[in-house]
Write a protein that holds these residues in place. Structure first.
Motif, PDB file in Angstrom:
ATOM      1  N   SER A   1     -62.559  -3.902  14.156  1.00 33.72           N
ATOM      2  CA  SER A   1     -63.074  -5.529  15.349  1.00 33.72           C
ATOM      3  C   SER A   1     -64.375  -4.458  16.069  1.00 33.72           C
ATOM      4  O   SER A   1     -65.557  -5.312  16.015  1.00 33.72           O
ATOM      5  CB  SER A   1     -62.113  -5.442  16.832  1.00 33.72           C
TER       6      SER A   1
ATOM      7  N   VAL B   1     -52.455  -7.492  13.534  1.00 30.68           N
ATOM      8  CA  VAL B   1     -53.693  -7.982  12.658  1.00 30.68           C
ATOM      9  C   VAL B   1     -55.189  -7.225  13.787  1.00 30.68           C
ATOM     10  O   VAL B   1     -55.063  -6.849  15.087  1.00 30.68           O
ATOM     11  CB  VAL B   1     -53.783  -9.811  12.889  1.00 30.68           C
ATOM     12  N   SER B   2     -56.299  -7.376  12.959  1.00 34.60           N
ATOM     13  CA  SER B   2     -57.619  -7.074  13.767  1.00 34.60           C
ATOM     14  C   SER B   2     -57.933  -8.038  14.655  1.00 34.60           C
ATOM     15  O   SER B   2     -57.770  -9.164  14.271  1.00 34.60           O
ATOM     16  CB  SER B   2     -58.231  -7.318  12.700  1.00 34.60           C
TER      17      SER B   2
ATOM     18  N   ASP C   1     -60.281 -10.408  12.582  1.00 32.77           N
ATOM     19  CA  ASP C   1     -59.704 -10.979  11.748  1.00 32.77           C
ATOM     20  C   ASP C   1     -59.800 -12.173  12.457  1.00 32.77           C
ATOM     21  O   ASP C   1     -59.211 -13.437  12.027  1.00 32.77           O
ATOM     22  CB  ASP C   1     -58.854 -10.871  11.326  1.00 32.77           C
TER      23      ASP C   1
ATOM     24  N   ALA D   1     -62.805 -13.813  13.671  1.00 34.97           N
ATOM     25  CA  ALA D   1     -63.275 -14.369  12.722  1.00 34.97           C
ATOM     26  C   ALA D   1     -62.352 -15.641  11.193  1.00 34.97           C
ATOM     27  O   ALA D   1     -62.904 -16.513  11.158  1.00 34.97           O
ATOM     28  CB  ALA D   1     -63.501 -13.562  11.738  1.00 34.97           C
TER      29      ALA D   1
ATOM     30  N   ARG E   1     -59.761 -15.391  10.227  1.00 34.87           N
ATOM     31  CA  ARG E   1     -59.187 -15.189   8.920  1.00 34.87           C
ATOM     32  C   ARG E   1     -57.452 -15.262   8.971  1.00 34.87           C
ATOM     33  O   ARG E   1     -57.168 -14.407   8.099  1.00 34.87           O
ATOM     34  CB  ARG E   1     -59.531 -13.966   8.376  1.00 34.87           C
ATOM     35  N   LEU E   2     -56.766 -15.916   9.921  1.00 36.72           N
ATOM     36  CA  LEU E   2     -55.354 -15.964  10.190  1.00 36.72           C
ATOM     37  C   LEU E   2     -55.336 -16.746   9.818  1.00 36.72           C
ATOM     38  O   LEU E   2     -55.440 -18.146   9.403  1.00 36.72           O
ATOM     39  CB  LEU E   2     -54.750 -15.497  11.192  1.00 36.72           C
TER      40      LEU E   2
END
Length: 749
Positions: A81, A240-241, A244, A247, A249-250
């Protein structure tokens, strides 16, 4: 030999010795118990074993840790991150963006473990963050800055006002570390002096669930707000990062109804802690483990101090109680089993119930009690063996060989014990051979009559003769034991004692006296012959002489007839004395209250015809009763013999004086019955055997013969516990005194 009975007697002796040793053994047991109690109580109260207990706890606490809950989602500010979003710290608009994204997916609650205690670097950042916080249920941490102002332990630093006001809840994230630097507990509530602060995770739980956690409720009820947390290792929870997340992306609905924990895990950025059973965890993972335990309601609870004290002391005491009944090998196995049980029990309890009982004190108590008790038992056994070997050596006349000096003390004792057992075996063989070598039946019995030892002759007699076996226990030792085939045995019984002198049985020796009894029967027949067959002709002679003298017929002069009659009566008297003396010596003494004066008067009356014929006067003055414990017939005949001698040896016209005197003898009295004549007396050479059997009766005149009169009187005196005395009377005469105990003294005897 009755082996069962001998074993019972040996067991009884062993029990008796054990009872005597019991007080000493009990004192030793109590002393060991007190030492064990002092050790285990001291270890528990002082916490001396806390490091060992903590090490054991760290090994087993993971067994209590619940599986990672699917409702927990970690959003980590990790190295990826930072690489994607730039150097830390980020603008607060970045945090606002992340919260907005999460809020859109409607999570159950968010714990944002990032400090916002200072204003943002640019205007509008704090407002944007506050606005984003209002879109979801977000709990923010506060900071405890130590040390605090004015001597306080710490200072509470809350997020800046706009952020704090927009947050759904504020909570502390204090994590206490113990002396070894390991974190094992969590503080669900902290009082900073002005108010109490709930833990960030507790606040998050309440936001998600709508009520306080059961763990907090229990802690609040007992007034102790710290809880033991069962941690799982790093990487256990869904993660999760942060990059992410922002961004996008989940996956859709990935966050819905989950409890999201956001915090830093990047190297050098977030805090890290050594926790029990899980190694090193980032602060975010520490909060995740606490939340996971709250959701599953699986914490570890250390038992109270009284229970810890009992758990520390009871294993050692139980072992001591078991040692009373167990052999050394059993005691060792019991100690190992108890050690294993005490070591395994905390593992089972913490895995199944969450209870934690520190086992180190109990384990040390077990490790202490077995060698201590074993040493005391070994010392006692060694001392007892040494003492018994010394006594045995003395009993055997010092025949035990000295032990090999090259051996250690225990080896020397073992060798000496082996030699002692060999000596005892030899002694047993010697005793057995000696008993078997006795020519007469020999039986050794208990006090109840059970046979312990019997030689071959006794076994043969008792095996085939039930009558003899029964008579062995019922027949008095003074009586003959008569077997079924008519054999006579003299039953001699000797007490059998143990080493302490206490009687434990009888030794019966049955000497066969069948031939002796046959001789005695022959003697009895001889006595009967003397008593009847010899006296009858003499009595017939006297009768014929009397008849001839009265009728005036026959060829005998009066003088000749008198001489024949005298010798016939003399022969008759000898036979009578012999018979009476023999019977007196063969019959038992059966005393009764008897008046000596009556016996003396009765004897005087019986001799009145002979005394009158010889013109001798017997003087027995009247008197009060003189009672003794005696046999009337024997005493009367004794006086008759003394008076007969006095009449026969006194000259015509003489007076025989009689009397009874009372003489004090210490605390008792005795009666001295005396008879004094005016005869020729007894010469010095005759006094040596005055009362011997067939001895002289004053042979100072020609024609005087031997007899048994004085022997009978002496036997009567001995039989009654008295004595016969002789004294010469001046100028001539004899005085015989029969001294007997008074009646009260006789009864006492």
């Amino acid at each position: 030999m009755d082996g069962s009975r001998e074993a019972d007697d040996h067991r009884s002796d062993t029990i008796s010795k054990a009872l005597k040793l019991f007080p000493r053994l009990l004192m030793e047991w109590c002393a060991v118990a007190v030492l064990v109690l002092a050790l285990t109580l001291g270890l528990t109260l002082t916490g001396a074993t806390s490091k060992a207990d903590d090490a054991i706890y760290d090994l087993v606490v993971e067994l209590r840790a619940p599986a990672a809950s699917d409702r927990i989602l970690l959003v980590t500010i990790d190295d990826a991150s930072l690489a994607a979003l730039g150097q830390w710290p980020w603008a607060r608009t970045m945090h606002a963006q992340a919260i907005g994204i999460l809020a859109a997916d409607r999570p159950a609650a968010i714990a944002y473990d990032v400090l916002f205690t200072e204003p943002g670097r640019s205007s509008g950042e704090d407002a944007a963050l506050a606005k984003a916080l209002g879109q979801a249920k977000v709990a923010l941490p506060i900071l405890f800055d130590a040390p605090g102002a004015d001597g306080r332990a710490f200072e509470t630093v809350a997020p800046i006002a706009p952020v704090a006001k927009a947050a759904a809840a504020l909570g502390q994230v204090a994590l206490p570390h113990e002396e070894d630097g390991t974190a094992r507990t969590a503080l669900l509530e902290v009082d900073d002096g002005s108010r109490t602060w709930l833990h960030l995770v507790e606040q998050t739980y309440r936001l998600a669930m709508g009520h306080a956690s059961p763990a907090w409720q229990r802690a609040h009820a007992r007034g102790e707000m710290s809880v033991l947390v069962p941690y799982r290792a790093a990487g256990a929870f869904r993660t999760v990062s942060f990059g992410d997340l922002v961004a996008g992306r989940l996956p859709p609905d990935f966050v819905r109804d989950r409890i999201v924990l956001i915090g830093a895990t990047a190297g050098g950025l977030g805090d890290r802690h050594d926790v029990a059973g899980a190694g090193t965890l980032a602060g975010l993972e520490v909060q995740a483990n606490l939340l996971n335990a709250m959701l599953a309601d699986r914490f570890v609870r250390e038992v109270s101090l009284p229970i810890r004290l009992a758990a520390g002391t009871m294993p050692g005491i139980i072992l001591l109680l078991m040692f009373w009944r167990l052999r050394p090998s059993g005691a060792l196995l019991a100690s190992l089993a108890m050690f294993g049980l005490v070591a395994a029990l905390p593992v089972l309890l913490i895995a199944t119930t969450g209870l934690w009982i520190p086992p180190a004190a109990a384990l040390l108590g077990i490790a202490f009690v077995y060698p201590l008790w074993g040493w005391r038992r070994l010392h006692a056994i060694d001392k007892t063996i040494s003492q018994e070997l010394s006594r045995l050596s003395m009993d055997l006349g010092g025949t035990l060989a000295p032990a090999e000096s090259r051996l250690d003390h225990a080896g020397r004792n073992a060798l000496a014990l082996s030699d002692s057992i060999t000596a005892l075996r030899d002694l047993k063989r010697l005793v057995a051979d000696t008993v078997d070598g006795v020519a007469d039946p020999l039986v050794v019995t208990t006090m109840e009559g059970d046979v312990l030892v019997a030689n071959g002759r006794a076994e043969a007699l008792l095996a085939r003769d039930a009558q003899a076996r029964a008579a062995l226990y019922s027949t008095p030792a003074a009586n003959d034991l008569i077997s079924a085939d008519g054999r006579h045995f003299s039953h001699r019984r000797t007490p059998l004692t143990d080493a302490t002198g206490e009687q434990r049985g009888w030794i019966h020796l049955l000497a066969e006296i069948t031939n002796i009894r046959a001789v005695e029967r022959d003697r009895a027949q001889a006595l009967e012959f003397l008593s009847h067959d010899m006296r009858s002709p003499q009595a017939a002679i006297i009768t014929l002489l009397d008849a001839t003298t009265k009728s005036g017929s026959g060829g005998f002069t009066a003088a000749t007839a008198d001489k024949i009659a005298y010798h016939a009566r003399r022969t008759l008297g000898l036979a009578e004395n012999f018979v009476q003396l023999a019977r007196l010596r063969e019959t038992g003494f059966a005393p009764e209250e008897t008046d000596l004066h009556d016996c003396l008067a009765e004897a005087s009356d019986a001799l009145w015809p002979l005394a009158s014929k010889k013109d001798v006067r017997i003087v027995v003055p009247p008197s009060e009763p003189f009672c003794v414990g005696g046999e009337r017939h024997a005493l009367t005949r004794a006086f008759l013999n003394l008076l007969d001698n006095a009449v026969r040896f006194s000259p015509p016209g003489a007076e025989i004086r009689c009397g009874i005197d009372v003489v004090a003898t210490g605390d008792a009295f005795e009666f001295e019955a005396w008879i004094e004549d005016r005869g020729p007396g007894i010469s010095e050479e005759r006094l040596a055997d005055l009362t011997g059997r067939f001895g002289p009766m004053g042979r100072s005149a020609p024609g005087m013969s031997v007899g048994l009169g004085l022997a009978y009187v002496r036997t009567v005196a001995d039989r009654h516990g008295g004595r016969l005395e002789y004294a010469a009377v001046s100028p001539h005469g004899s005085r015989f005194t029969l001294a007997l105990p008074a009646f009260a003294s006789t009864l006492t005897r």
